[in-house]
Design a protein around this motif. Structure first.
Motif, PDB file in Angstrom:
ATOM      1  N   VAL B  20       0.860  -1.189   0.000  1.00  0.00           N
ATOM      2  CA  VAL B  20       0.000   0.000   0.000  1.00  0.00           C
ATOM      3  C   VAL B  20       0.895   1.236   0.000  1.00  0.00           C
ATOM      4  CG1 VAL B  20      -1.708   1.318   1.329  1.00  0.00           C
ATOM      5  CG2 VAL B  20      -1.854  -1.194   1.219  1.00  0.00           C
ATOM      6  N   ASN B  21       0.750   2.059  -1.002  1.00  0.00           N
ATOM      7  CA  ASN B  21       1.514   3.307  -1.069  1.00  0.00           C
ATOM      8  C   ASN B  21       0.548   4.436  -1.401  1.00  0.00           C
ATOM      9  OD1 ASN B  21       4.388   2.657  -0.621  1.00  0.00           O
ATOM     10  ND2 ASN B  21       4.026   1.264  -2.334  1.00  0.00           N
ATOM     11  N   LEU B  22       0.453   5.420  -0.522  1.00  0.00           N
ATOM     12  CA  LEU B  22      -0.484   6.513  -0.711  1.00  0.00           C
ATOM     13  C   LEU B  22       0.286   7.804  -1.006  1.00  0.00           C
ATOM     14  CD1 LEU B  22      -2.824   5.795   2.357  1.00  0.00           C
ATOM     15  CD2 LEU B  22      -3.084   4.985   0.012  1.00  0.00           C
ATOM     16  N   SER B 189       1.198  -1.727   9.225  1.00  0.00           N
ATOM     17  CA  SER B 189      -0.058  -1.002   8.982  1.00  0.00           C
ATOM     18  C   SER B 189       0.229   0.287   8.237  1.00  0.00           C
ATOM     19  CB  SER B 189      -0.759  -0.678  10.307  1.00  0.00           C
ATOM     20  OG  SER B 189       0.125   0.005  11.179  1.00  0.00           O
ATOM     21  N   VAL B 190      -0.800   0.782   7.577  1.00  0.00           N
ATOM     22  CA  VAL B 190      -0.775   2.131   7.012  1.00  0.00           C
ATOM     23  C   VAL B 190      -2.008   2.842   7.558  1.00  0.00           C
ATOM     24  CG1 VAL B 190      -0.908   3.539   4.922  1.00  0.00           C
ATOM     25  CG2 VAL B 190       0.369   1.385   4.894  1.00  0.00           C
ATOM     26  N   ALA B 191      -1.782   3.926   8.295  1.00  0.00           N
ATOM     27  CA  ALA B 191      -2.901   4.675   8.867  1.00  0.00           C
ATOM     28  C   ALA B 191      -3.035   5.996   8.134  1.00  0.00           C
ATOM     29  CB  ALA B 191      -2.647   4.929  10.352  1.00  0.00           C
ATOM     30  N   SER B 192      -4.276   6.329   7.807  1.00  0.00           N
ATOM     31  CA  SER B 192      -4.513   7.589   7.110  1.00  0.00           C
ATOM     32  C   SER B 192      -5.742   8.261   7.697  1.00  0.00           C
ATOM     33  CB  SER B 192      -4.717   7.313   5.615  1.00  0.00           C
ATOM     34  OG  SER B 192      -4.962   8.515   4.938  1.00  0.00           O
ATOM     35  N   LEU B 193      -5.504   9.369   8.392  1.00  0.00           N
ATOM     36  CA  LEU B 193      -6.615  10.103   8.991  1.00  0.00           C
ATOM     37  C   LEU B 193      -6.929  11.310   8.114  1.00  0.00           C
ATOM     38  CD1 LEU B 193      -8.466  10.386  11.605  1.00  0.00           C
ATOM     39  CD2 LEU B 193      -6.868  12.203  12.229  1.00  0.00           C
ATOM     40  N   ASP B 194      -8.166  11.354   7.638  1.00  0.00           N
ATOM     41  CA  ASP B 194      -8.621  12.500   6.849  1.00  0.00           C
ATOM     42  C   ASP B 194      -9.134  13.547   7.827  1.00  0.00           C
ATOM     43  OD1 ASP B 194     -10.231  14.334   5.411  1.00  0.00           O
ATOM     44  OD2 ASP B 194     -10.408  12.891   3.764  1.00  0.00           O
ATOM     45  N   THR B 201      -8.659   5.641   7.911  1.00  0.00           N
ATOM     46  CA  THR B 201      -8.582   4.397   7.135  1.00  0.00           C
ATOM     47  C   THR B 201      -7.293   3.697   7.534  1.00  0.00           C
ATOM     48  OG1 THR B 201      -9.667   5.582   5.342  1.00  0.00           O
ATOM     49  CG2 THR B 201      -8.781   3.406   4.829  1.00  0.00           C
ATOM     50  N   MET B 202      -7.426   2.427   7.844  1.00  0.00           N
ATOM     51  CA  MET B 202      -6.314   1.676   8.427  1.00  0.00           C
ATOM     52  C   MET B 202      -6.128   0.377   7.647  1.00  0.00           C
ATOM     53  SD  MET B 202      -4.425   1.857  11.241  1.00  0.00           S
ATOM     54  CE  MET B 202      -3.442   0.747  12.229  1.00  0.00           C
ATOM     55  N   TRP B 203      -5.056   0.321   6.848  1.00  0.00           N
ATOM     56  CA  TRP B 203      -4.696  -0.949   6.195  1.00  0.00           C
ATOM     57  C   TRP B 203      -3.807  -1.685   7.180  1.00  0.00           C
ATOM     58  CZ3 TRP B 203      -5.349   3.588   3.657  1.00  0.00           C
ATOM     59  CH2 TRP B 203      -6.101   3.595   2.473  1.00  0.00           C
ATOM     60  N   THR B 204      -4.141  -2.877   7.511  1.00  0.00           N
ATOM     61  CA  THR B 204      -3.336  -3.527   8.532  1.00  0.00           C
ATOM     62  C   THR B 204      -3.347  -5.036   8.397  1.00  0.00           C
ATOM     63  OG1 THR B 204      -2.921  -3.577  10.912  1.00  0.00           O
ATOM     64  CG2 THR B 204      -5.187  -3.598  10.247  1.00  0.00           C
ATOM     65  N   THR B 205      -2.259  -5.639   8.871  1.00  0.00           N
ATOM     66  CA  THR B 205      -2.119  -7.093   8.840  1.00  0.00           C
ATOM     67  C   THR B 205      -2.924  -7.678   9.999  1.00  0.00           C
ATOM     68  OG1 THR B 205      -0.128  -6.777  10.138  1.00  0.00           O
ATOM     69  CG2 THR B 205       0.184  -7.135   7.788  1.00  0.00           C
ATOM     70  N   LEU B 250       0.575   3.201  16.994  1.00  0.00           N
ATOM     71  CA  LEU B 250       1.519   4.294  16.746  1.00  0.00           C
ATOM     72  C   LEU B 250       1.363   4.851  15.338  1.00  0.00           C
ATOM     73  CD1 LEU B 250       4.610   2.822  18.601  1.00  0.00           C
ATOM     74  CD2 LEU B 250       3.379   4.921  19.203  1.00  0.00           C
ATOM     75  N   SER B 251       1.057   3.996  14.378  1.00  0.00           N
ATOM     76  CA  SER B 251       0.878   4.546  13.028  1.00  0.00           C
ATOM     77  C   SER B 251      -0.346   5.459  12.987  1.00  0.00           C
ATOM     78  CB  SER B 251       0.795   3.435  11.975  1.00  0.00           C
ATOM     79  OG  SER B 251      -0.337   2.629  12.166  1.00  0.00           O
ATOM     80  N   ILE B 252      -1.366   5.151  13.800  1.00  0.00           N
ATOM     81  CA  ILE B 252      -2.531   6.050  13.890  1.00  0.00           C
ATOM     82  C   ILE B 252      -2.100   7.374  14.526  1.00  0.00           C
ATOM     83  CG2 ILE B 252      -4.816   6.379  14.912  1.00  0.00           C
ATOM     84  CD1 ILE B 252      -5.150   3.316  14.856  1.00  0.00           C
ATOM     85  N   VAL B 253      -1.353   7.274  15.628  1.00  0.00           N
ATOM     86  CA  VAL B 253      -0.859   8.490  16.290  1.00  0.00           C
ATOM     87  C   VAL B 253      -0.018   9.306  15.302  1.00  0.00           C
ATOM     88  CG1 VAL B 253       0.619   9.382  18.146  1.00  0.00           C
ATOM     89  CG2 VAL B 253      -0.876   7.419  18.579  1.00  0.00           C
ATOM     90  N   GLY B 254       0.835   8.607  14.560  1.00  0.00           N
ATOM     91  CA  GLY B 254       1.696   9.286  13.588  1.00  0.00           C
ATOM     92  C   GLY B 254       0.884  10.044  12.556  1.00  0.00           C
ATOM     93  N   SER B 255      -0.202   9.444  12.100  1.00  0.00           N
ATOM     94  CA  SER B 255      -1.036  10.102  11.094  1.00  0.00           C
ATOM     95  C   SER B 255      -1.787  11.292  11.707  1.00  0.00           C
ATOM     96  CB  SER B 255      -2.030   9.106  10.488  1.00  0.00           C
ATOM     97  OG  SER B 255      -2.749   9.697   9.434  1.00  0.00           O
ATOM     98  N   ILE B 256      -2.225  11.129  12.956  1.00  0.00           N
ATOM     99  CA  ILE B 256      -2.908  12.246  13.635  1.00  0.00           C
ATOM    100  C   ILE B 256      -1.937  13.426  13.785  1.00  0.00           C
ATOM    101  CG2 ILE B 256      -3.902  12.995  15.840  1.00  0.00           C
ATOM    102  CD1 ILE B 256      -5.029  10.125  16.160  1.00  0.00           C
ATOM    103  N   VAL B 257      -0.709  13.108  14.208  1.00  0.00           N
ATOM    104  CA  VAL B 257       0.268  14.165  14.501  1.00  0.00           C
ATOM    105  C   VAL B 257       0.750  14.866  13.224  1.00  0.00           C
ATOM    106  CG1 VAL B 257       2.611  14.573  15.392  1.00  0.00           C
ATOM    107  CG2 VAL B 257       1.014  13.143  16.678  1.00  0.00           C
ATOM    108  N   THR B 258       1.000  14.089  12.168  1.00  0.00           N
ATOM    109  CA  THR B 258       1.605  14.682  10.965  1.00  0.00           C
ATOM    110  C   THR B 258       0.579  15.111   9.919  1.00  0.00           C
ATOM    111  OG1 THR B 258       1.792  12.546   9.858  1.00  0.00           O
ATOM    112  CG2 THR B 258       3.671  13.231  11.221  1.00  0.00           C
ATOM    113  N   GLY B 259      -0.639  14.589  10.025  1.00  0.00           N
ATOM    114  CA  GLY B 259      -1.646  14.920   9.025  1.00  0.00           C
ATOM    115  C   GLY B 259      -1.435  14.197   7.709  1.00  0.00           C
ATOM    116  N   ALA B 260      -0.529  13.225   7.689  1.00  0.00           N
ATOM    117  CA  ALA B 260      -0.244  12.483   6.451  1.00  0.00           C
ATOM    118  C   ALA B 260      -0.461  10.987   6.712  1.00  0.00           C
ATOM    119  CB  ALA B 260       1.194  12.736   6.025  1.00  0.00           C
ATOM    120  N   PRO B 261      -0.640  10.211   5.663  1.00  0.00           N
ATOM    121  CA  PRO B 261      -0.683   8.760   5.879  1.00  0.00           C
ATOM    122  C   PRO B 261       0.670   8.268   6.377  1.00  0.00           C
ATOM    123  CG  PRO B 261      -1.339   9.343   3.625  1.00  0.00           C
ATOM    124  CD  PRO B 261      -0.776  10.574   4.246  1.00  0.00           C
TER     125      PRO B 261
END
Lengths: 160, 783
Positions: B20-22, B189-194, B201-205, B250-261
């Motif tokens: 997954v690459n966004l 995982s790939v977390a992406s918060l709009d 949206t959370m792509w995850t194993t 943490l990937s969710i936190v990362g997306s919340i903090v940075t605004g990016a996936p």
């Protein structure tokens, strides 16, 4: 540094960090995600590709080492829309489950059949011993490769 | 039928989380503890933050402010997302970096300075309860020791009575070592918060996307309807991908903090050191019997090593999972088990690795104990088993610990395995070899031949909602079946495939009931926005639970189609007969409607009978009335090199009964894979620690998996005993072979060595030591 690598018959030139691993070059730079990253120690073989026709583990090969050379990945195994007999064999004999080790396994298998078109079971087992599979218990992978050996000409009207 | 999913996999077109690459996606990495037990004095992240490609550096202290430093485990314990006070196992998450690319993220880890104050580590579960043992979980209020629970099942008094009067009592200590599921794909995982819509949206194993969504909602305080969990293709699970790992959060936190996936993918060392382990049971068993070999009772005490946080995925009411189905496949009146669980300075343990909640350990125990009894009585282990196996007329059978086994014909399965093996001939060959070995001048390098048996019964398909839940979520599973106007169908499932072939098997289940070709039935899974709620795939529950849901949904469609067909054919429903895929007028097969024609009618302007609103679909929640009980008989033949200790598996015969087989090819593939995993545990797999808690198996160079060279060509057989309460009688098979094979291999090795017990794994060194009468504890590689 700039590298020029022929991948699946196509010239690819790119500016890379010297430390970039071949697996990451293929997956991230070129978007060829069929080559998988499963360990970092050459043990699992999910990242197996060909370098100048020889199977290598791309997780422990630098992209720089492929500069000026030819790489073939799973995306290059099919020719003109027809599956390689190895690919067809894996379908016919249920040689895969989750599919994660499958591309590397098939690259190893194709390399074996290229140098030995009619290997016996012991030879097949040895040839894929550098490719780990956690799903199949190897039995059907061995059968798939034997199927491929028996159907060496590409199948017209392949089922997949 | 060949698998529908293979077309993409053989082309390298599988779509796994790491694929997954966004646009604008960032990468991340986790700093992990080098110590098994240490207080965190300080963390300096300034140099990492100054790295030009770093977007965020996060520590536990920062998460505390967000109330995200701790999250619940699947056992109702809590686990640190990032350590705040101290680290409790080697590899525990300490800090998190988000950067423009993965290499920079890992570079930045090197720039973080953590000042640790090392503490003594508790590595040996037996010492965890010593009065002077360090308290690992001082974060939990009022905790004065390392005990998690004492839990028991069965009737202790009845058991004591049986044992005090028994002619023969055999007792044994054994270890089921800590092992790792080691799927070929690691976790990520790939977390992406709009930020505009608030949708995550959370792509995850994950093997359980819906359960993950609920837990993210609870942990992160996000509205559940705004979370979409997508698990695309999953590169094997084996229980490793049931739990929620800090990296996902943490990937969710990362997306919340940075605004990016933000993508997080662990590497193999991280996978082997920090994600859930399995087994780690120290077991004491006692078996009572008559001199003739009639088993009278079994009692067990288990010391369960859960690591630093209790993260076991199992039904809430059963702290030790289904271990209490430890009475196995035999008929005896009394049984009792006690399980004591402790914290140690190891990563979270006890994951249901190819195991329906601890049944793997239970089967190992009982199959070893029965074999020890045979050894004591000098009786053939097959004869002893035959004497004690449950008889077909005893089903449904109530076990001494209160479990109702649904159906079985155990003697038939064992006889079938013995027939395929040529058991009598094998024993004759062994006797002849042993006789030759004692003759003067015999070659000391002649391999020692061993024959091992195991018989297993599993309880799978968790489970009835009144008994079974995980974190308060009941274990019913949903499905939705839609037949589109053109007669093509879509089946939406709550369970997720990790390679089991759901896209094929579930299409076949529906096809079997309503007659549409399987190619016309698309199976949708792994996306919480597009599938109904359910608890996911583990513990062999897909076919027993979701497979039942699919069969019931298909039956409802068939029934509804009958009403619509009657309206279209202007007759009553009683006048219709069914043939595969078609309702027709009794006595006049020319007057009929196929499911496809009925589907078009159901969506058309045709006037439908009262109560039928139109469309041809069904939605089902299946709450299983009971577990299903697959079983099997396994025989392993080994040759042991007496000079090197190397074990070669000469033959392995596996007879499985999982009820009717929907796709025999897929069932056989599942059995093959499970046998290899079981062989690995018996012969080579162990996560060992040194006394300081250093993990000695952090790569595939140290943690050995079986290759094509160690695996024999498996010989399979089958019997078929349908489950009486499942709509199509199927019982599940995903884990049977992993449950049943380790005791068969171990029994074979010990039979070759002619000793009563030694602990697996039987690596050449361990086998050689056992031969010298110098067994070594497998959980501690360094003595």
């Amino acid at each position: 540094m700039r590298v020029a690598i022929k991948v699946n018959g196509q010239e690819c030139s790119s500016e890379i960090e010297p430390r970039l691993l071949l697996v990451h070059f293929l997956r991230s730079t070129l978007g060829l995600t069929g080559t998988h990253w499963g360990c970092d120690t050459s043990n699992c073989g999910a990242c197996t590709v060909w370098l100048d026709g020889v199977p290598v583990k791309s997780c422990t090969t630098l992209a720089a080492m492929a500069d000026g050379h030819e790489v073939k990945t799973i995306e290059g195994l099919e020719s003109s829309g027809v599956l390689d007999p190895v690919q067809q064999g894996f379908i016919e004999e249920h040689g895969l489950q989750c599919g994660f080790c499958t591309p590397g396994m098939m690259m190893a298998a194709r390399a074996l059949l290229d140098r030995n078109p009619d290997p016996d079971e012991a030879t097949i087992r040895e040839a894929i011993s550098g490719n780990l599979c956690r799903c199949t218990g190897y039995e059907n992978i061995v059968r798939a490769i034997r199927w491929a050996a028996a159907h060496q000409t590409a199948q017209e009207g392949a089922i997949a | 039928m060949l698998r529908k999913e293979d077309a993409r996999f053989v082309r390298g077109q599988g779509h796994y989380v790491d694929d997954v690459n966004l646009p604008g996606m960032l990468h991340s990495a986790i700093l992990r503890s080098p110590y098994a037990h240490a207080r965190i004095v300080s963390i300096d992240t300034s140099a990492a933050e100054a790295h030009p490609k770093v977007k965020a550096v996060i520590t536990g202290k920062m998460l505390e402010d967000l109330k995200l430093a701790w999250m619940p485990t699947l056992s109702g314990d809590v686990v640190a997302v990032l350590a705040t006070d101290k680290v409790r196992f080697q590899g525990q998450e300490v800090a998190y970096v988000v950067a423009e690319d993965e290499y920079s993220a890992r570079d930045a880890l090197e720039l973080i300075e953590v000042d640790y104050e090392p503490l003594p580590a508790v590595v040996d579960a037996k010492h965890a309860l010593d009065p002077d043992a360090p308290i690992i979980r001082d974060d939990l209020e009022g905790r004065a020791d390392n005990k998690i629970y004492d839990w028991e099942a069965g009737d202790a008094a009845a058991c004591d009575e049986v044992f005090s009067n028994a002619e023969v009592v055999v007792s044994e200590d054994m270890i089921y070592p800590r092992v790792h599921p080691a799927p070929m794909e690691t976790c990520g995982s790939v977390a992406s918060l709009d930020k505009v819509t608030g949708k995550l949206t959370m792509w995850t194993t994950t093997q359980a996307p819906h359960a993950h969504r609920t837990i993210y909602a609870l942990v992160a305080g996000l509205p559940e309807q705004k979370i979409q969990v997508i698990s695309p293709d999953i590169g094997g699970g084996f229980g490793n991908k049931v739990g929620i790992y800090p990296g996902y959060v943490l990937s969710i936190v990362g997306s919340i903090v940075t605004g990016a996936p933000v993508k997080w993918m662990e590497d193999r060392s991280e996978n082997l050191m920090s994600t859930s382990f399995a087994r780690d049971y120290h077991m004491h068993g006692e078996i009572a019997a008559t001199k003739e070999g009639k088993i009278l009772g079994l009692r067990v005490h288990v010391l369960a090593d859960h690591g630093a946080f209790n993260g076991v995925a199992q039904p809430t009411k059963f702290p030790a999972g289904f271990f209490h189905i430890f009475t196995g496949s035999y008929d005896y009146p009394a049984a009792h088990c006690k399980v004591t669980a402790v914290y140690t300075n190891k990563a979270l343990g006890g994951v249901a690795y190819a195991c329906s909640f601890r049944i793997t350990e239970a089967v190992y125990l009982v199959e070893r104990m029965v074999t020890c009894l045979a050894y004591e009585l000098q009786m053939d282990p097959a004869e002893l088993r035959m004497k004690n196996l449950l008889r077909p007329e005893q089903f449904p059978y109530m076990s001494p610990t209160g479990w109702e086994y649904d159906s079985g014909d155990y003697p038939r399965a064992l006889k079938e395995a013995m027939r395929i093996a040529g058991y009598e001939d094998l024993r004759a060959e062994q006797a002849a070899r042993r006789a030759r070995a004692t003759e003067p001048g015999a070659d000391p390098s002649t391999p020692l031949m061993g024959i091992g048996l195991s018989f297993f019964t599993e309880g799978v398909g968790a489970g009835p909602r009144k008994h079974m839940d995980i974190l308060g979520l009941g274990m019913a599973d949903g499905c939705e079946l839609r037949v589109h106007p053109t007669g093509k169908a879509q089946l939406r499932l709550s369970v997720q495939t990790q390679g089991q072939g759901h896209e094929t098997t579930f299409a076949q289940i529906v096809s079997h009931v309503i007659g549409l070709p399987p190619e016309d039935i698309e199976v949708v899974h792994g996306d919480t926005d597009n599938t109904p709620f359910g608890l996911g795939t583990y513990g062999s529950r897909s076919t027993p639970v979701s497979g039942a849901a699919a069969a019931v949904a298909a039956q409802r469609i068939k029934d509804k189609a009958r009403v619509i067909a009657a309206a279209a054919l202007e007759c009553s429903v009683e006048d219709l007969e069914w043939e595969h895929g078609r309702w027709y007028v009794k006595g006049d097969p020319s007057q009929g409607k196929t499911i496809a024609e009925i589907a078009m009618a159901a969506h058309s302007s045709l006037e439908l009978p009262e109560g039928v609103e139109g469309h041809l679909d069904a939605s089902v929640v299946y709450n299983p009335p009971n577990l299903t009980y697959p079983f099997g008989a396994y025989i392993c033949v080994v040759d042991v090199d007496p000079q090197t200790g190397a074990v070669k598996v000469r033959r392995f015969i596996a007879v499985d009964d999982c009820g009717p087989r929907i796709n025999p090819m897929i069932v056989e593939g599942q059995v093959h894979g499970g046998l290899a995993d079981g062989l690995g545990m018996a012969l080579m797999e162990v996560i060992a620690f040194d006394p300081d808690g250093n993990n000695l198996g952090g790569s595939f160079m140290d943690y050995l998996l079986p290759t094509s060279m160690e695996c024999p060509s498996w010989e399979l057989g089958e019997t078929v005993t349908p489950s009486p309460h499942h709509p199509i009688g199927v019982k599940g098979v995903g884990e049977s072979a992993t449950v049943g094979s380790p005791p068969a291999v171990v029994n074979a090795v010990l039979d070759a060595l002619q000793i009563r017990h030694a602990d697996m794994p039987f690596t050449p060194a361990m086998t050689w030591r056992a031969l010298q009468g110098r067994p070594m504890r497998p959980d501690l590689a360094i003595e």
